[in-house]
Motif scaffolding. Structure first.
Motif, PDB file in Angstrom:
ATOM      1  N   MET A  43       7.402 -23.499 -31.793  1.00 20.40           N
ATOM      2  CA  MET A  43       8.421 -24.421 -31.330  1.00 20.40           C
ATOM      3  C   MET A  43       8.831 -24.104 -29.895  1.00 20.40           C
ATOM      4  O   MET A  43       9.079 -24.996 -29.102  1.00 20.40           O
ATOM      5  CB  MET A  43       9.617 -24.347 -32.288  1.00 20.40           C
ATOM      6  N   ASN A  44       8.882 -22.805 -29.594  1.00 18.63           N
ATOM      7  CA  ASN A  44       9.298 -22.379 -28.262  1.00 18.63           C
ATOM      8  C   ASN A  44       8.281 -22.815 -27.205  1.00 18.63           C
ATOM      9  O   ASN A  44       8.657 -23.217 -26.111  1.00 18.63           O
ATOM     10  CB  ASN A  44       9.478 -20.862 -28.247  1.00 18.63           C
ATOM     11  N   LYS A  45       6.985 -22.741 -27.556  1.00 19.13           N
ATOM     12  CA  LYS A  45       5.949 -23.150 -26.610  1.00 19.13           C
ATOM     13  C   LYS A  45       5.986 -24.652 -26.373  1.00 19.13           C
ATOM     14  O   LYS A  45       5.671 -25.122 -25.284  1.00 19.13           O
ATOM     15  CB  LYS A  45       4.577 -22.728 -27.115  1.00 19.13           C
ATOM     16  N   LEU A  46       6.378 -25.399 -27.380  1.00 21.11           N
ATOM     17  CA  LEU A  46       6.479 -26.847 -27.235  1.00 21.11           C
ATOM     18  C   LEU A  46       7.593 -27.213 -26.252  1.00 21.11           C
ATOM     19  O   LEU A  46       7.428 -28.127 -25.434  1.00 21.11           O
ATOM     20  CB  LEU A  46       6.740 -27.489 -28.600  1.00 21.11           C
ATOM     21  N   ILE A  47       8.689 -26.493 -26.297  1.00 23.44           N
ATOM     22  CA  ILE A  47       9.795 -26.745 -25.376  1.00 23.44           C
ATOM     23  C   ILE A  47       9.376 -26.437 -23.942  1.00 23.44           C
ATOM     24  O   ILE A  47       9.629 -27.221 -23.024  1.00 23.44           O
ATOM     25  CB  ILE A  47      11.038 -25.927 -25.782  1.00 23.44           C
ATOM     26  N   TRP A  48       8.726 -25.297 -23.730  1.00 23.30           N
ATOM     27  CA  TRP A  48       8.299 -24.938 -22.378  1.00 23.30           C
ATOM     28  C   TRP A  48       7.230 -25.898 -21.874  1.00 23.30           C
ATOM     29  O   TRP A  48       7.186 -26.213 -20.687  1.00 23.30           O
ATOM     30  CB  TRP A  48       7.799 -23.499 -22.324  1.00 23.30           C
ATOM     31  N   SER A  49       6.373 -26.372 -22.762  1.00 24.49           N
ATOM     32  CA  SER A  49       5.376 -27.367 -22.361  1.00 24.49           C
ATOM     33  C   SER A  49       6.057 -28.667 -21.937  1.00 24.49           C
ATOM     34  O   SER A  49       5.612 -29.332 -20.999  1.00 24.49           O
ATOM     35  CB  SER A  49       4.404 -27.633 -23.503  1.00 24.49           C
ATOM     36  N   GLY A  50       7.139 -29.034 -22.614  1.00 28.15           N
ATOM     37  CA  GLY A  50       7.911 -30.215 -22.226  1.00 28.15           C
ATOM     38  C   GLY A  50       8.553 -30.048 -20.864  1.00 28.15           C
ATOM     39  O   GLY A  50       8.632 -31.009 -20.076  1.00 28.15           O
ATOM     40  N   VAL A  51       9.013 -28.840 -20.561  1.00 25.30           N
ATOM     41  CA  VAL A  51       9.595 -28.567 -19.244  1.00 25.30           C
ATOM     42  C   VAL A  51       8.523 -28.724 -18.158  1.00 25.30           C
ATOM     43  O   VAL A  51       8.771 -29.306 -17.095  1.00 25.30           O
ATOM     44  CB  VAL A  51      10.229 -27.153 -19.212  1.00 25.30           C
ATOM     45  N   ILE A  52       7.326 -28.226 -18.430  1.00 19.79           N
ATOM     46  CA  ILE A  52       6.235 -28.353 -17.466  1.00 19.79           C
ATOM     47  C   ILE A  52       5.857 -29.815 -17.273  1.00 19.79           C
ATOM     48  O   ILE A  52       5.687 -30.275 -16.137  1.00 19.79           O
ATOM     49  CB  ILE A  52       5.016 -27.527 -17.926  1.00 19.79           C
ATOM     50  N   LEU A  53       5.728 -30.556 -18.367  1.00 16.13           N
ATOM     51  CA  LEU A  53       5.363 -31.969 -18.256  1.00 16.13           C
ATOM     52  C   LEU A  53       6.442 -32.778 -17.522  1.00 16.13           C
ATOM     53  O   LEU A  53       6.129 -33.673 -16.737  1.00 16.13           O
ATOM     54  CB  LEU A  53       5.100 -32.555 -19.631  1.00 16.13           C
ATOM     55  N   GLY A  54       7.703 -32.455 -17.769  1.00 14.49           N
ATOM     56  CA  GLY A  54       8.784 -33.119 -17.038  1.00 14.49           C
ATOM     57  C   GLY A  54       8.723 -32.812 -15.553  1.00 14.49           C
ATOM     58  O   GLY A  54       8.968 -33.688 -14.712  1.00 14.49           O
ATOM     59  N   GLY A  55       8.405 -31.578 -15.210  1.00 14.02           N
ATOM     60  CA  GLY A  55       8.257 -31.207 -13.804  1.00 14.02           C
ATOM     61  C   GLY A  55       7.089 -31.909 -13.150  1.00 14.02           C
ATOM     62  O   GLY A  55       7.176 -32.352 -12.002  1.00 14.02           O
TER      63      GLY A  55
END
Length: 83
Positions: A1-13
């Motif tokens: 779940m934690n990796k999914l959140i960080w991946s979302g941060v990268i995609l948003g950036g």
């Protein structure tokens, strides 16, 4: 779940950075490389720098270097408990 959140941060950036580059290219094409532009320069710079900073934070989060933020390190509790 934690990796999914960080991946979302990268995609948003990446999305914000793409919008910044898109606004920069659209202004250059419309103005014919003239000095006037339709999009304000601070907005383009905010999109570019904010997007790249968000990508950097996401990469640091995926690598585990953001564990100093309270609540982001679930493994610290498991390591603190002796089994």
């Amino acid at each position: 779940m934690n990796k999914l959140i960080w991946s979302g941060v990268i995609l948003g950036g990446l999305l914000a950075t793409c919008f910044g580059f898109g606004a920069l290219d659209a202004d250059a094409a419309e103005a014919g490389f003239a000095a006037s532009s339709a999009t304000p320069v601070p907005l383009v710079m905010l999109l570019l720098t904010g997007g790249l900073a968000s990508c950097l934070a996401g990469l640091l989060g995926l690598s585990g270097l953001m564990a100093w933020i309270p609540g982001l390190d679930q493994n610290a509790e498991a390591l603190a408990r002796p089994e």
